[in-house]
Design a protein around this motif. Sequence first.
Motif, PDB file in Angstrom:
ATOM      1  N   ARG A  31       0.838  -1.218   0.000  1.00  0.00           N
ATOM      2  CA  ARG A  31       0.000   0.000   0.000  1.00  0.00           C
ATOM      3  C   ARG A  31       0.863   1.255   0.000  1.00  0.00           C
ATOM      4  O   ARG A  31       0.582   2.215  -0.722  1.00  0.00           O
ATOM      5  N   ALA A  32       1.937   1.247   0.797  1.00  0.00           N
ATOM      6  CA  ALA A  32       2.814   2.418   0.876  1.00  0.00           C
ATOM      7  C   ALA A  32       3.514   2.683  -0.456  1.00  0.00           C
ATOM      8  O   ALA A  32       3.617   3.830  -0.897  1.00  0.00           O
ATOM      9  N   ALA A  33       3.994   1.630  -1.094  1.00  0.00           N
ATOM     10  CA  ALA A  33       4.674   1.788  -2.386  1.00  0.00           C
ATOM     11  C   ALA A  33       3.701   2.313  -3.437  1.00  0.00           C
ATOM     12  O   ALA A  33       4.054   3.184  -4.243  1.00  0.00           O
ATOM     13  N   ARG A  34       2.473   1.809  -3.413  1.00  0.00           N
ATOM     14  CA  ARG A  34       1.473   2.345  -4.341  1.00  0.00           C
ATOM     15  C   ARG A  34       1.230   3.823  -4.078  1.00  0.00           C
ATOM     16  O   ARG A  34       1.112   4.624  -5.003  1.00  0.00           O
ATOM     17  N   GLY A  35       1.201   4.187  -2.807  1.00  0.00           N
ATOM     18  CA  GLY A  35       1.001   5.584  -2.445  1.00  0.00           C
ATOM     19  C   GLY A  35       2.134   6.478  -2.924  1.00  0.00           C
ATOM     20  O   GLY A  35       1.899   7.589  -3.403  1.00  0.00           O
ATOM     21  N   LEU A  36       3.380   5.990  -2.786  1.00  0.00           N
ATOM     22  CA  LEU A  36       4.525   6.771  -3.265  1.00  0.00           C
ATOM     23  C   LEU A  36       4.436   7.037  -4.764  1.00  0.00           C
ATOM     24  O   LEU A  36       4.822   8.098  -5.241  1.00  0.00           O
ATOM     25  N   LEU A  37       3.939   6.052  -5.489  1.00  0.00           N
ATOM     26  CA  LEU A  37       3.843   6.186  -6.938  1.00  0.00           C
ATOM     27  C   LEU A  37       2.503   6.763  -7.391  1.00  0.00           C
ATOM     28  O   LEU A  37       2.304   6.995  -8.576  1.00  0.00           O
TER      29      LEU A  37
END
Length: 102
Positions: A31-37
């Motif tokens: 979820r965090a990686a998706r948020g960063l991108l």
Amino acid sequence: MTYMIYINQYGWFDIMGQGAKETILTPALCRAARGLLDWTQLDLAEHAAVSRSTIRDYEGKHHEIHRATEAQLRLAFENGGVAFVDVDGMGICLGLSAPADR
């Protein structure tokens, strides 16, 4: 292919292979990686060539994912510019690259 970047106790970058850790990508890191991108679950599904329901169920902690699926997700994130780093616990950042010389 880099599996993850590890920053050791001296601050040096090390590259760790696939057998280094059993699971790198947790539901929270996904979820965090998706948020960063700024990616939706559908965006990630398209970049990783997996179904959106696989991502939804994994992030919702309904089931684990296979190692091959984790590798596809991780590669999609890395191609998007996310680096997985281990500094007293797994984390993520954008635009990190290992230096050529130590």
